[in-house]
Scaffold this active site. Structure first.
Site, PDB file in Angstrom:
ATOM      1  N   GLU A 297       0.862  -1.189   0.000  1.00 37.20           N
ATOM      2  CA  GLU A 297       0.000   0.000   0.000  1.00 37.20           C
ATOM      3  C   GLU A 297       0.892   1.230   0.000  1.00 37.20           C
ATOM      4  O   GLU A 297       1.739   1.388   0.871  1.00 37.20           O
ATOM      5  CB  GLU A 297      -0.940  -0.040   1.206  1.00 37.20           C
ATOM      6  N   CYS A 331      -1.689   9.344   3.775  1.00 42.66           N
ATOM      7  CA  CYS A 331      -1.736   8.930   2.375  1.00 42.66           C
ATOM      8  C   CYS A 331      -3.039   9.416   1.750  1.00 42.66           C
ATOM      9  O   CYS A 331      -3.116   9.628   0.546  1.00 42.66           O
ATOM     10  CB  CYS A 331      -1.622   7.424   2.269  1.00 42.66           C
TER      11      CYS A 331
HETATM   12  P1  NAD Z   1       8.747   4.851   3.442  1.00 43.33           P
HETATM   13  O1  NAD Z   1       8.454   4.168   2.163  1.00 43.33           O
HETATM   14  O2  NAD Z   1       9.909   5.738   3.501  1.00 43.33           O
HETATM   15  O3  NAD Z   1       8.984   3.736   4.589  1.00 43.33           O
HETATM   16  C1  NAD Z   1       8.010   2.759   4.887  1.00 43.33           C
HETATM   17  C2  NAD Z   1       8.692   1.585   5.554  1.00 43.33           C
HETATM   18  O4  NAD Z   1       9.554   0.950   4.597  1.00 43.33           O
HETATM   19  C3  NAD Z   1       9.579   1.962   6.730  1.00 43.33           C
HETATM   20  O5  NAD Z   1       9.464   0.997   7.747  1.00 43.33           O
HETATM   21  C4  NAD Z   1      10.966   1.947   6.126  1.00 43.33           C
HETATM   22  O6  NAD Z   1      11.988   1.719   7.064  1.00 43.33           O
HETATM   23  C5  NAD Z   1      10.852   0.776   5.158  1.00 43.33           C
HETATM   24  N1  NAD Z   1      11.816   0.768   4.067  1.00 43.33           N
HETATM   25  C6  NAD Z   1      12.452   1.823   3.499  1.00 43.33           C
HETATM   26  N2  NAD Z   1      13.273   1.392   2.511  1.00 43.33           N
HETATM   27  C7  NAD Z   1      13.147   0.043   2.460  1.00 43.33           C
HETATM   28  C8  NAD Z   1      13.711  -0.968   1.631  1.00 43.33           C
HETATM   29  N3  NAD Z   1      14.572  -0.676   0.676  1.00 43.33           N
HETATM   30  N4  NAD Z   1      13.349  -2.245   1.843  1.00 43.33           N
HETATM   31  C9  NAD Z   1      12.438  -2.567   2.808  1.00 43.33           C
HETATM   32  N5  NAD Z   1      11.868  -1.649   3.628  1.00 43.33           N
HETATM   33  C10 NAD Z   1      12.217  -0.368   3.440  1.00 43.33           C
HETATM   34  O7  NAD Z   1       7.412   5.592   3.896  1.00 43.33           O
HETATM   35  P2  NAD Z   1       7.160   6.491   5.184  1.00 43.33           P
HETATM   36  O8  NAD Z   1       7.863   7.789   5.024  1.00 43.33           O
HETATM   37  O9  NAD Z   1       7.399   5.708   6.420  1.00 43.33           O
HETATM   38  O10 NAD Z   1       5.587   6.715   5.092  1.00 43.33           O
HETATM   39  C11 NAD Z   1       5.002   7.671   4.255  1.00 43.33           C
HETATM   40  C12 NAD Z   1       4.517   7.048   2.967  1.00 43.33           C
HETATM   41  O11 NAD Z   1       3.609   5.987   3.253  1.00 43.33           O
HETATM   42  C13 NAD Z   1       3.758   8.027   2.093  1.00 43.33           C
HETATM   43  O12 NAD Z   1       4.118   7.825   0.760  1.00 43.33           O
HETATM   44  C14 NAD Z   1       2.305   7.637   2.331  1.00 43.33           C
HETATM   45  O13 NAD Z   1       1.436   8.005   1.296  1.00 43.33           O
HETATM   46  C15 NAD Z   1       2.420   6.163   2.480  1.00 43.33           C
HETATM   47  N6  NAD Z   1       1.282   5.586   3.195  1.00 43.33           N
HETATM   48  C16 NAD Z   1       0.388   4.846   2.489  1.00 43.33           C
HETATM   49  C17 NAD Z   1      -0.721   4.319   3.127  1.00 43.33           C
HETATM   50  C18 NAD Z   1      -1.725   3.490   2.364  1.00 43.33           C
HETATM   51  O14 NAD Z   1      -2.544   2.845   2.998  1.00 43.33           O
HETATM   52  N7  NAD Z   1      -1.699   3.492   1.051  1.00 43.33           N
HETATM   53  C19 NAD Z   1      -0.915   4.548   4.481  1.00 43.33           C
HETATM   54  C20 NAD Z   1       0.031   5.299   5.178  1.00 43.33           C
HETATM   55  C21 NAD Z   1       1.128   5.816   4.522  1.00 43.33           C
END
Ligand code: NAD
Length: 528
Positions: A297, A331
């Site tokens: 997501e 999001c």
């Molecule tokens: P992010 O993608 O930076 O990180 C999300 C998670 O992924 C964290 O735990 C991070 O440590 C991990 N991560 C980062 N790089 C990785 C890799 N290479 N391999 C595996 N894991 C990795 O996102 P964020 O800043 O924590 O959250 C904000 C984002 O999340 C925004 O884009 C927002 O729109 C989205 N979001 C989406 C939903 C939804 O339901 N669609 C809900 C909440 C947030």
């Protein structure tokens, strides 16, 4: 048989309903929240362990979680799992899998119900942790805690429902059964912005189906996850069913995604990371004997369309709440408002007036808008604001706000007259920045709304039935709302997930979600 009895006992007597919101205007609730904030403040700065197979471990490297409103205030110190810990974490989860996968569903569901009950008892305490760790105001914190309770209660009931599944027909002369069995070990990788609800929701969905998991919380919000872990243990979680490993995404996170024994990845976060996980998981590793499943997501560029005959006050309420609630760090946040030319000027004037009244401040004092999550985020959002100054007419904000404590504050920012193809109208900013776009007709508004790579949420404000009916068909988003804000999805009522680059449309909190964490086994037995 015992399972079925317990199932009906639970579901019939206690049908699911959403956790009510706390009314902080009541003096007893205000007092309870102030007490919780004071109590949690005395616990800030503690060190937390990594938990593998029930064992508590320390690592050399640490993750320091800070309060974004006062960056010198340490909320928690956490162990930093590096990629070389992936093997040990996997082993702990694999060891726990045989017993947990065969534990009766009713027992697994009961764990979720007990955890929900414990959170309910400590609601204000969890709200306080959210205020300190990610800068939510009281209402936003309560919504996150309430959604956590909802996910636990809802997925517990869904697992019981799934356990009663039957084949659509019984083939003559046979006994036909359909069982939803677990997948194996999953990697649960949540974002920081709903650090309780999404983290706990993806974990709960995984384990109630009989999977075991490696939970890697966000480096910006590991303290909430550590408290959830302790609470699960208190509720009776067997060792190794959830293995808590705070770590960096690109290090530990990518190592666990790539591990040949990771059967599934439940991820919520940005588009870039989601796509990276998608690619890595698709690459078959030596020794891997299954196709990994990914539940991804991702981000959004959500639009609200305001039609010429819309109730202007309601539309303004919805746009302001959707854009600036938790500083646009959802999001589902509105980041584009598409306004009919016939009301465009008056809408811009009224919007400017309303937004000018939003003054960011410390969420401990329950200020409506607080800080953004980190210095990195502050720089990113300010970068987009500079781009916006070349792409639109600045109505509000447009700068950082400095405080003596050095919090990461940004003035709520609105740009009018933005082209639908401008960068601030196309790219996810994830901060308090809104682009106002003029449309000449509803056709054009729909075309603008659909013209990004995302498709997560959207709203339409209109008093014309035909307009809403058309939007129901033509507005291509996973979560569409009419005459209400684009944020605030409720578990059960608004199953959540996006189209296009917003993700795999998993519909968290909906009737199909748990299927993603199971595989169906069909058993046909010839009757003699
Ligand atoms: P992010 O993608 O930076 O990180 C999300 C998670 O992924 C964290 O735990 C991070 O440590 C991990 N991560 C980062 N790089 C990785 C890799 N290479 N391999 C595996 N894991 C990795 O996102 P964020 O800043 O924590 O959250 C904000 C984002 O999340 C925004 O884009 C927002 O729109 C989205 N979001 C989406 C939903 C939804 O339901 N669609 C809900 C909440 C947030």
């Amino acid at each position: 048989m015992a399972t079925v009895d317990l199932t009906s006992a639970i579901t019939e007597q206690l049908p699911f309903s959403n956790e009510p919101f706390v009314d902080f205007s009541l003096s007893e609730n205000k007092r309870a929240m102030e007490q919780a904030l004071a109590e949690v403040k005395t616990q800030l700065g503690r060190e937390y362990d990594l938990v593998l197979g029930g064992r508590r471990l320390k690592t050399e490297g640490k993750i320091v979680s800070i309060n974004p409103a006062r960056p010198s205030e340490v909320v928690g110190i956490h162990q930093r799992a590096e990629a070389d810990l992936a093997e040990e974490a996997m082993q702990a989860a694999l060891d726990a899998f045989p017993a947990w996968s065969r534990t009766p569903v009713a027992e697994r569901a009961s764990l979720l119900f007990r955890a929900a009950g414990l959170i309910r008892e400590r609601k204000f305490e969890f709200c306080a942790w959210l205020v300190y760790e990610v800068g939510k105001n009281w209402g936003e914190a309560d919504a996150d805690v309430g959604e956590t309770i909802d996910f636990l209660e809802f997925y517990g009931r869904e697992a019981l429902r799934l356990d009663c599944a039957a084949t659509p027909i019984q083939y003559p002369g046979e006994l036909n059964r359909l069982r939803y069995i677990p997948l194996g070990v999953g990697a649960v990788i949540p974002p920081w912005n709903f650090p309780f609800a999404i983290m706990a929701g993806m974990t709960a969905a995984s384990i109630v189906c009989g999977n075991t998991v490696i939970l890697k919380p966000s480096v910006d919000a590991p303290t909430i996850a550590a408290h959830f872990m302790s609470l699960l243990e208190e509720a009776g979680l067997p060792d190794g069913v959830v293995n808590l490993c705070p770590g960096e995404g690109p290090g530990f996170g990518s190592a666990i995604v790539a591990h040949p024994k990771t059967r599934f990845v439940a991820f919520t976060g940005s588009k870039a990371v989601g796509l990276e996980i998608h690619e890595s998981a698709a690459h078959t590793q030596p020794g891997q004997i299954f196709i990994k499943r990914t539940i991804l997501e991702m981000g959004g560029k959500d639009a609200i369309i305001v039609d010429g005959d819309a109730n202007l006050e309601a539309a303004l309420d919805g746009v302001v709440a959707s854009t600036f609630g938790f500083n646009g760090q959802k999001c589902s946040a509105c980041s584009r408002v598409i306004v009919d030319a016939s009301i465009y000027d008056v809408f811009c004037d009224r919007l400017q007036e309303r937004v000018s009244k939003l003054v960011p401040g410390d969420p401990v004092a329950n200020t409506y808008t607080g800080p953004v999550i980190s210095e990195k985020s502050l720089k990113k959002v300010l970068g987009y604001i500079e781009i916006g100054k070349t792409e639109g007419r600045l109505l509000n904000g447009g700068k950082a706000i400095e405080t003596p404590e050095g919090g990461y504050y940004i003035a709520p920012t609105v740009f009018a007259d933005v082209s639908p193809t401008a960068r601030i109208a196309q790219e996810e900013i994830f901060g308090p920045v809104l682009a106002v776009i003029k449309s000449q007709s509803f056709d054009e508004a729909l075309a603008i709304a659909n013209n990004t790579e995302y498709g997560l949420t959207g709203s339409v404000y209109s008093n014309t039935r035909e307009v809403l009916d058309r939007a129901a068909v033509e507005f291509h988003v996973g979560n569409l709302y009419f005459n209400r804000k684009s944020t605030g999805a409720m578990v059960g009522a608004h199953p959540f997930g996006g189209f296009n680059m917003s993700g795999t449309d998993s519909k968290a909190g909906g009737p199909d979600y748990l299927l993603l964490f199971t595989q169906a086994k069909s058993i046909g037995e010839k009757l003699s």
